[in-house]
Write a protein that holds these residues in place. Structure first.
Motif, PDB file in Angstrom:
ATOM      1  N   TYR A 166     -13.683   5.733 -38.548  1.00  0.00           N
ATOM      2  CA  TYR A 166     -13.083   5.247 -37.300  1.00  0.00           C
ATOM      3  C   TYR A 166     -11.922   6.159 -36.946  1.00  0.00           C
ATOM      4  O   TYR A 166     -11.087   6.467 -37.797  1.00  0.00           O
ATOM      5  N   ASP A 167     -11.914   6.634 -35.718  1.00  0.00           N
ATOM      6  CA  ASP A 167     -10.857   7.514 -35.242  1.00  0.00           C
ATOM      7  C   ASP A 167      -9.898   6.701 -34.388  1.00  0.00           C
ATOM      8  O   ASP A 167     -10.240   6.278 -33.283  1.00  0.00           O
ATOM      9  N   GLU A 168      -8.685   6.472 -34.924  1.00  0.00           N
ATOM     10  CA  GLU A 168      -7.709   5.634 -34.206  1.00  0.00           C
ATOM     11  C   GLU A 168      -7.362   6.238 -32.845  1.00  0.00           C
ATOM     12  O   GLU A 168      -7.080   5.520 -31.887  1.00  0.00           O
ATOM     13  N   GLN A 169      -7.345   7.561 -32.764  1.00  0.00           N
ATOM     14  CA  GLN A 169      -6.955   8.240 -31.519  1.00  0.00           C
ATOM     15  C   GLN A 169      -7.961   7.998 -30.405  1.00  0.00           C
ATOM     16  O   GLN A 169      -7.599   7.667 -29.280  1.00  0.00           O
ATOM     17  N   THR A 170      -9.240   8.190 -30.727  1.00  0.00           N
ATOM     18  CA  THR A 170     -10.273   8.123 -29.684  1.00  0.00           C
ATOM     19  C   THR A 170     -10.906   6.735 -29.594  1.00  0.00           C
ATOM     20  O   THR A 170     -11.573   6.440 -28.605  1.00  0.00           O
ATOM     21  N   GLY A 171     -10.716   5.901 -30.614  1.00  0.00           N
ATOM     22  CA  GLY A 171     -11.376   4.597 -30.616  1.00  0.00           C
ATOM     23  C   GLY A 171     -12.867   4.681 -30.898  1.00  0.00           C
ATOM     24  O   GLY A 171     -13.600   3.721 -30.679  1.00  0.00           O
ATOM     25  N   VAL A 172     -13.306   5.825 -31.405  1.00  0.00           N
ATOM     26  CA  VAL A 172     -14.732   5.972 -31.735  1.00  0.00           C
ATOM     27  C   VAL A 172     -14.950   5.607 -33.208  1.00  0.00           C
ATOM     28  O   VAL A 172     -14.275   6.130 -34.091  1.00  0.00           O
ATOM     29  N   GLY A 173     -15.877   4.700 -33.442  1.00  0.00           N
ATOM     30  CA  GLY A 173     -16.248   4.306 -34.799  1.00  0.00           C
ATOM     31  C   GLY A 173     -17.734   4.519 -35.011  1.00  0.00           C
ATOM     32  O   GLY A 173     -18.504   4.545 -34.056  1.00  0.00           O
ATOM     33  N   MET A 231     -13.240  -4.030 -33.604  1.00  0.00           N
ATOM     34  CA  MET A 231     -13.128  -2.820 -32.788  1.00  0.00           C
ATOM     35  C   MET A 231     -14.441  -2.531 -32.075  1.00  0.00           C
ATOM     36  O   MET A 231     -14.446  -1.926 -31.020  1.00  0.00           O
ATOM     37  N   ALA A 232     -15.551  -2.945 -32.646  1.00  0.00           N
ATOM     38  CA  ALA A 232     -16.850  -2.706 -32.018  1.00  0.00           C
ATOM     39  C   ALA A 232     -17.000  -3.614 -30.795  1.00  0.00           C
ATOM     40  O   ALA A 232     -16.469  -4.724 -30.771  1.00  0.00           O
ATOM     41  N   PRO A 233     -17.696  -3.110 -29.762  1.00  0.00           N
ATOM     42  CA  PRO A 233     -17.819  -3.890 -28.527  1.00  0.00           C
ATOM     43  C   PRO A 233     -18.807  -5.042 -28.667  1.00  0.00           C
ATOM     44  O   PRO A 233     -19.577  -5.112 -29.625  1.00  0.00           O
TER      45      PRO A 233
END
Lengths: 142, 142
Positions: A77-84, B115-117
């Motif tokens: 999970y990348d806290e910066q981009t919000g991509v997990g 965090m997941a949608p």
């Protein structure tokens, strides 16, 4: 409703990309079932083709995994981009230490390096029956 | 043999410290068993006392976990220091969404934020039967 954030998205990661992600990491977790109780252990692994390979000690719970159904997972999970994302391998564990079948040969081609101390002379290979992944981006749900 | 590196060490983490570590994180993985096959899913969680709480969607595999034996795990590794650790909770999953037993009350006291949608209206609480952890430092083994 009230802002311009992108819509959160959830997408499948295809197997070919799952394998790239697996090849680019070295720490995952394996789940085994002992007497009906699932257990999860972190392991350092290496990828050989589609085979997940890790090392373990004699007498460990993981040493008892061979020929059993297991799951293996990595995530990030990348806290910066919000991509997990996460990738899960379902499969059968084999003791490849002194075996010379196709799975074991594949396992012998790589050398996973455990970060945890202690001798780990046994090599376990996970023969995948399923490799799936998913990636999400954007804000989480309420 | 050839250098001054400290001896690698492996130590148990006691339950009280495991709970502190669990309280200080929010992303873990749950293992469930579906038809004899273990599966691992990353979940955002919150800790309420000794209870692990997370949210899930209707129809998901995790939604089918309640009253089953599950494992929950968090881990970490610091590349700089070479210190790694993991904490594993073994326990029983309960659907706490509309329940008002002690476990569910504890679950209602916290609000895990996925965090997941996607909507995740169901709250699952893991009642621990065992909380264990270990920490290692120093170089890995050969």
């Amino acid at each position: 409703m009230s802002d311009a954030k992108p819509e959160p998205q959830l997408e499948e990661i295809r197997e070919a990309e799952c394998l790239e992600v697996l090849a680019g990491n070295r720490l995952g977790r394996i789940a085994i079932v002992v007497g009906g109780q699932p257990l999860i252990f972190p392991v350092n692994y290496a990828l050989s083709g589609r085979i997940i390979v890790f090392r373990t000690a004699a007498g460990s719970k993981l040493f008892n995994a061979p020929e059993a159904r297991v799951a293996f997972e990595i995530d990030g999970y990348d806290e910066q981009t919000g991509v997990g994302w996460s990738v899960m391998v379902q499969g059968i564990a084999h003791d490849a230490t002194e075996s010379y079948d196709d799975i074991s040969w594949a396992a012998h081609a790589v050398l996973p390096r455990p970060m945890a101390p202690g001798p780990k002379p046994y090599q376990v290979a996970i023969e995948p029956t399923s490799i799936t992944g998913r990636r999400f981006s954007g804000p989480g749900s309420d």
